[in-house]
Design a protein around this motif. Sequence first.
Motif, PDB file in Angstrom:
ATOM      1  N   SER A   2      23.685  10.951 -32.247  1.00  0.00           N
ATOM      2  CA  SER A   2      21.866  11.848 -32.411  1.00  0.00           C
ATOM      3  C   SER A   2      21.379  11.589 -31.039  1.00  0.00           C
ATOM      4  O   SER A   2      21.388  10.782 -29.986  1.00  0.00           O
ATOM      5  CB  SER A   2      21.068  11.056 -32.888  1.00  0.00           C
ATOM      6  OG  SER A   2      20.768   9.712 -33.130  1.00  0.00           O
ATOM      7  N   TYR A  62      16.432  18.021 -27.749  1.00  0.00           N
ATOM      8  CA  TYR A  62      16.766  17.555 -29.004  1.00  0.00           C
ATOM      9  C   TYR A  62      18.231  17.302 -28.588  1.00  0.00           C
ATOM     10  O   TYR A  62      18.843  18.356 -29.150  1.00  0.00           O
ATOM     11  CB  TYR A  62      16.428  18.974 -29.494  1.00  0.00           C
ATOM     12  CG  TYR A  62      14.988  18.885 -29.581  1.00  0.00           C
ATOM     13  CD1 TYR A  62      14.234  17.968 -30.120  1.00  0.00           C
ATOM     14  CD2 TYR A  62      13.956  20.036 -29.068  1.00  0.00           C
ATOM     15  CE1 TYR A  62      12.640  17.994 -29.949  1.00  0.00           C
ATOM     16  CE2 TYR A  62      13.145  19.941 -28.767  1.00  0.00           C
ATOM     17  CZ  TYR A  62      12.150  18.623 -29.018  1.00  0.00           C
ATOM     18  OH  TYR A  62      10.643  19.087 -29.446  1.00  0.00           O
ATOM     19  N   LYS A  64      22.322  17.145 -29.372  1.00  0.00           N
ATOM     20  CA  LYS A  64      23.187  16.562 -30.093  1.00  0.00           C
ATOM     21  C   LYS A  64      24.215  16.515 -30.288  1.00  0.00           C
ATOM     22  O   LYS A  64      24.556  15.092 -30.736  1.00  0.00           O
ATOM     23  CB  LYS A  64      22.731  17.397 -32.303  1.00  0.00           C
ATOM     24  CG  LYS A  64      21.338  17.380 -31.969  1.00  0.00           C
ATOM     25  CD  LYS A  64      21.474  15.994 -33.563  1.00  0.00           C
ATOM     26  CE  LYS A  64      19.583  16.219 -33.647  1.00  0.00           C
ATOM     27  NZ  LYS A  64      19.467  14.179 -34.807  1.00  0.00           N
ATOM     28  N   ALA A  83      19.278  20.398 -31.497  1.00  0.00           N
ATOM     29  CA  ALA A  83      18.874  20.017 -33.554  1.00  0.00           C
ATOM     30  C   ALA A  83      18.486  21.959 -33.822  1.00  0.00           C
ATOM     31  O   ALA A  83      18.548  21.323 -34.840  1.00  0.00           O
ATOM     32  CB  ALA A  83      17.769  19.242 -33.639  1.00  0.00           C
ATOM     33  N   ASN A  84      18.411  22.268 -32.930  1.00  0.00           N
ATOM     34  CA  ASN A  84      17.805  23.770 -33.369  1.00  0.00           C
ATOM     35  C   ASN A  84      19.718  24.822 -33.825  1.00  0.00           C
ATOM     36  O   ASN A  84      19.392  25.809 -33.749  1.00  0.00           O
ATOM     37  CB  ASN A  84      16.580  24.091 -32.841  1.00  0.00           C
ATOM     38  CG  ASN A  84      16.780  24.513 -31.356  1.00  0.00           C
ATOM     39  OD1 ASN A  84      18.265  24.287 -30.884  1.00  0.00           O
ATOM     40  ND2 ASN A  84      15.918  24.867 -31.040  1.00  0.00           N
ATOM     41  N   GLN A 115      20.644  22.154 -37.848  1.00  0.00           N
ATOM     42  CA  GLN A 115      20.935  21.179 -36.224  1.00  0.00           C
ATOM     43  C   GLN A 115      22.707  21.979 -36.247  1.00  0.00           C
ATOM     44  O   GLN A 115      23.282  21.936 -37.116  1.00  0.00           O
ATOM     45  CB  GLN A 115      21.180  19.501 -37.250  1.00  0.00           C
ATOM     46  CG  GLN A 115      21.574  18.436 -35.911  1.00  0.00           C
ATOM     47  CD  GLN A 115      21.644  17.384 -36.285  1.00  0.00           C
ATOM     48  OE1 GLN A 115      20.666  16.755 -37.397  1.00  0.00           O
ATOM     49  NE2 GLN A 115      22.511  16.276 -36.431  1.00  0.00           N
TER      50      GLN A 115
ATOM     51  N   ASP B 192      15.125  19.147 -38.777  1.00  0.00           N
ATOM     52  CA  ASP B 192      15.950  17.805 -38.820  1.00  0.00           C
ATOM     53  C   ASP B 192      15.461  17.243 -39.072  1.00  0.00           C
ATOM     54  O   ASP B 192      14.244  16.608 -39.110  1.00  0.00           O
ATOM     55  CB  ASP B 192      15.823  17.888 -36.796  1.00  0.00           C
ATOM     56  CG  ASP B 192      17.443  17.067 -36.546  1.00  0.00           C
ATOM     57  OD1 ASP B 192      17.052  16.321 -37.509  1.00  0.00           O
ATOM     58  OD2 ASP B 192      17.383  16.477 -35.562  1.00  0.00           O
ATOM     59  N   ASP B 194      16.036  13.453 -38.386  1.00  0.00           N
ATOM     60  CA  ASP B 194      15.612  12.618 -37.554  1.00  0.00           C
ATOM     61  C   ASP B 194      13.894  13.094 -37.189  1.00  0.00           C
ATOM     62  O   ASP B 194      12.971  12.377 -36.555  1.00  0.00           O
ATOM     63  CB  ASP B 194      16.393  13.069 -35.369  1.00  0.00           C
ATOM     64  CG  ASP B 194      17.519  12.649 -36.281  1.00  0.00           C
ATOM     65  OD1 ASP B 194      18.011  11.553 -37.408  1.00  0.00           O
ATOM     66  OD2 ASP B 194      18.592  12.579 -35.806  1.00  0.00           O
ATOM     67  N   ASN B 253       8.827  24.012 -32.816  1.00  0.00           N
ATOM     68  CA  ASN B 253       9.755  23.902 -32.301  1.00  0.00           C
ATOM     69  C   ASN B 253      10.756  22.825 -33.344  1.00  0.00           C
ATOM     70  O   ASN B 253      11.934  21.723 -33.392  1.00  0.00           O
ATOM     71  CB  ASN B 253      10.373  22.750 -31.281  1.00  0.00           C
ATOM     72  CG  ASN B 253      10.576  24.536 -29.727  1.00  0.00           C
ATOM     73  OD1 ASN B 253      11.492  25.204 -30.041  1.00  0.00           O
ATOM     74  ND2 ASN B 253      10.436  23.898 -28.419  1.00  0.00           N
ATOM     75  N   LEU B 255      10.631  23.230 -37.104  1.00  0.00           N
ATOM     76  CA  LEU B 255      10.595  23.747 -37.871  1.00  0.00           C
ATOM     77  C   LEU B 255      11.919  25.254 -37.217  1.00  0.00           C
ATOM     78  O   LEU B 255      12.084  25.756 -36.355  1.00  0.00           O
ATOM     79  CB  LEU B 255       9.319  24.885 -38.560  1.00  0.00           C
ATOM     80  CG  LEU B 255       8.470  24.465 -39.182  1.00  0.00           C
ATOM     81  CD1 LEU B 255       7.541  25.444 -39.837  1.00  0.00           C
ATOM     82  CD2 LEU B 255       9.120  22.688 -40.181  1.00  0.00           C
ATOM     83  N   PHE B 256      13.110  25.065 -38.210  1.00  0.00           N
ATOM     84  CA  PHE B 256      14.557  25.868 -38.089  1.00  0.00           C
ATOM     85  C   PHE B 256      13.829  27.576 -38.274  1.00  0.00           C
ATOM     86  O   PHE B 256      13.025  26.970 -39.562  1.00  0.00           O
ATOM     87  CB  PHE B 256      15.222  25.266 -38.529  1.00  0.00           C
ATOM     88  CG  PHE B 256      15.971  24.058 -38.669  1.00  0.00           C
ATOM     89  CD1 PHE B 256      16.101  23.541 -36.961  1.00  0.00           C
ATOM     90  CD2 PHE B 256      16.990  23.735 -39.036  1.00  0.00           C
ATOM     91  CE1 PHE B 256      15.715  21.859 -36.844  1.00  0.00           C
ATOM     92  CE2 PHE B 256      17.616  22.432 -38.109  1.00  0.00           C
ATOM     93  CZ  PHE B 256      17.037  21.677 -37.467  1.00  0.00           C
TER      94      PHE B 256
END
Lengths: 867, 328
Positions: A2, A62, A64, A83-84, A115, B192, B194, B253, B255-256
């Motif tokens: 992470s 972000y 990963k 992450a997205n 993710q 996420d 995290d 950014n 929320l997916f």
Amino acid sequence: MSGSKPDILWSPHHPNRYVICDSELGLYSIGPVGSTETKPGTLSLSEETAATLLAINSDTPYMKCVAWYPKHEPECLLAVGQANGRVVLTSLGQNHNSTCKELVGKEFVPKHARQCNTLAWNPVDSNLLAAGLDKHRADFSVLIWDISSKFAPETSVAAEKIRLSSVDLDSSTVVTKPLYELGQNDACLSLCWLLRDTKLLLAGMHRNLAIFDLRNTSQKTFVNTKAIQGVTVDPHFPDRVASFFEGQVAIWDLRKFEKPVLTLTEQPKPLTKVAWCPTRTGLLATLTRDSNIIRLYDMQHTPTPIGDETEPTIIERSVQPCDSQIGSFAWHPSSQNRMVVVSAANRVMTDFTVFERISLAWSSTASLMWACGRHLYSCVEDEAEGTDGAAEKDIATKMRERAQSRYGHDTVQVWRNHLLAGGISHMKQCSEDAELKLQGNKQFAVYSGIKNIVKTSSGTTESRRCWSGSDRQTDVTRFQSDERCLALRLCGWISRGPDIDVETFLRSLEQEREWERAAAIALFNLDIRRAIQILSKGAVTEKGDLNLNVVAMALSGYTDEKSSLWREMCSSLRLQLKNPYLCVMFAFLTSEPGAYDGVLYESKVAVRDRVAFACMFLSDAQLPRYIDKLTAEMKEAGNLEGILLTGLTKDGVDLMESYVDRTGDVQTASFCMLKGSPGDVLKDPRVQCWIENYRNLLDAWRFWHKRAEFDILRGKLDPSSKPLAQVFVSCNFCGKSISYSCSAMPHQGRGFSQYGVSGSPTKSKVTSCPGCRKPLPRCALCLMNMGTPVSSCSGTGKSDEKMDLTRENKLAQFNNWFTWCHNCRHGGHAGHMLSWFRDHTECPVSACACKCMQLDTTGNLVPADSS
Amino acid sequence: MELHILEHSLKVASIEKEGIEICTHGLIKLAFLASKTRCKFFSLTETPEDYTIIVDEEGFKELPQSNLISVADSTWLALNVVSGGGNASSSQPIGVTKIAKSVIAPLADHNISVFMLSTYQTDFILVRERDLPMVMHTLSSEFTLFRVVNGETVAAHNLGISNGFVKPKLVPRPIIHPLSSPSNMFCVTSLDPDTLPSVATLLMDVMFYSVGSKEVGATSEDSSHIRFFSFSLIEGYISLVMDEQTAQRFPNNVLFTSASGELWKMVRIGGQPLGFDECGIVAQISEPLATADIPAYYISTFKFDHALVPEENIQSVIRALRTESTAQ
């Protein structure tokens, strides 16, 4: 992996570059401390190496996971998984007109954001980039992107409403259509391309490991397991894969994918990284969370005789590259066993080389080998042949040489050979013991040692004798008895027979040029003239010591006047004489009668001479005390000369024990104790231990013939050591032993029942069970019933055979033996089997696939003493 | 296809609106402090009537005893469909429609009551523990059955009951409950784990203080606007269902979202509480949608069921379902 936890990637092609990624990407170059000028940005990684920061890239938030483009060009192209779920291509430290310009900034966007857990470039089709994503109910979790694909004609996307995604899609660099979509409705946690076929992708899915084949995406091979994280292929074994789950690492063999071939011992904390060493086969490094050690597993492929079922041995060890907690590590792609470690906090980096485990092995022949990394060292004992070299040789070498020269087997000569070689002067006594034994009459007494002999002494007569050749009465008392006489004989002073004359012994000493000793013994026998004569003879011979004349002169001045100048001078000056025998001569002449400490405790004088002297001049009261004291001294020192005193009794074993403790010479101990010990001594566990160890030693040297000879000798001297028959051949039909001797005298257990062993041709002709007359099994090769003679030796009569046991004849008999495989139970004549397995590995029986010969681990060894 | 029978033993509970205060402590722990509990399955859905909690036995311990909380009497097991082969067809209908014919209809035919929970990641079909032998028998012909035991997936064996079941009558399934369609639009999303701490206060506000924010919404929206919010944390995966207005309160950014940024409209099933014993409700709705190849999410709550369909399809959905009910 992470954002906060750092990771390291080595450049696949630049051996001195690596990238650290935590919240941003940092490209470092590593070099020797000296060569890089101490610029402010230089970080010391170890005593020899330092790193310089070349470039930083913080364009991609972000992060990963990161993967480095595997090909040379464009270099330093990185794929970053976010992450997205987006995968972005980026670059570090490149000028902008480089080849990868059009690739940098390209984005690959999955249909549904989640993710991105892992990325893997295809090592061959390097435009294929596999991304593993978390699961989505209606989407795929393994997407394989083609980085060279032209920016999609995004009609489909454009048609849909782009509303909630406030991140505008810069449609010129965004690819939304993956080349392959795999793993529907599942999560993918780790990915790697298989090396054996680059169309195969191994994925750690939510609860299983799956292998996807790009040529047929509707098929997958999978196995349900928890160990799905961090899948990685062993670069040295394309079929070996490691994966982990919490604290446990599973090793898989893709050829046998149903279950892990092994699981490594569980570690208390969850693992964060598992990596195969690229420069060393079978070395796996693992790292757990919050730890400052890296645990290494060395998986060896030890060739085992039976099958592939055995687990490889694993050697586990830990290394601690730095004091702080380790965030991540990466093996150097080409430097042997080298890795760079980055700390969990502060990006402290350490360059570290795992020191190779040293494996060391002694051979049975005193040479030493050790291996470290790719080096193999051997240490062989210096073969320098020299007089002083012999004395310094290791006892094992010495024993080996002696064993080769048939040490201990036949004759006195052999014993003497040893005596010269080893500088131990006891064996002669033993051999003389043995000679005396042959006389037969005083058997017990002889082996009980002088210590016991003199104890039983009785009827001692005292006599005062004259100096021979003169009338002068000496004041020396000499004691005599039968036992003392026997003791003198054991000491070698007088030979067997009725006469008690030392002249024979003196002559033999003269021959051996032991002038001083001969003179001393002559003197002790009260023959000053002879002593002087010997000394002067010694002086005139070639290389003789002229000083002997001087000594002779001094000797001739002997006077028994107590207060003479001669006595005074001699008693003080004798200590300056280097030769112990000359010294004791004067000690004897100058000492008071009955007080011969100067002679008796002169340790440089051979024990047997001192004992003989004591037997002549010590009274019945003094003698046992002296002998006891000397025995204790010998035992303490482990001096084999003491055997003379102790004999081969319990005392002798004690003495031998301290000798073995000191030297490790089990060979001498074995032979010595075997050579005529009474039974109770042989039964002493120490003696048995020496003998067994010596036999093992011979086996280890592959001196099988020597060992057999030794066993035969042992059997002769100690009948109780003969092994009982261990193998019986029984008839399949009646169950009785087929050996004739056995059937003749049943339940004796004496007959050695390997059929055909016995030499008699009448027996070897039998092809049926003597019990029930049913035929014996056939040899798998010649198809004759067992027992049928296979060689031409059948005609010889029994008496002839005993006469000429030629080598050929013996071999033929062995060829007749039964042999069979314990596994498949097929067999035949030993000779046939031997020749068959010279060219084959499989059983000669046609339908049988048993690899009989390979089951026999020692079957291919040859004896080292091919005599 | 594989059907995984998960190892969670689930409780379905309803918390009255005024009872939420006493449960807040436990709910926050379950939603935001997953490492402090051993709970692996937690779902909270707010409807205008109540809060529905689906939680495993470990998580259930976190909730207090109160007469404001009603618990469905039986223990539920979650089923999850996993596509065994990597099917490359990309025009796969989303969500419940995919499994409508293979799972939901056969279960309805066998009179097995189901409770649906669709999330961003997958669909869970909850069945009563006591119905499991029947479920396995019913589905074993279509699926490879696996049971998750201590995290390991093992092949589940049919429990040996193969006889004695009434052959189901394959009858048409008319829609018998009234339907309604609120006006607001929803998004189904995730984030996420995290980044969860960074939006925790916002989420708490949305979850527990909806009364205040609703007043703002009520003034601007028409009366058919519905208060609906769902949060689930299942095996580490977060799934969120919220209306468009709520979603806009989240930072960019976090929320997916899907590449197409799709929005969903709701079909609410039931005029009065549906109870847990009636079967075939999900099938009634999902079958026509599957036939029309319309993707859908389906979320059952303690009192009513909710289906989410793409906004552009809402009219055709309503039409299709109306036809079904009038065909009666």
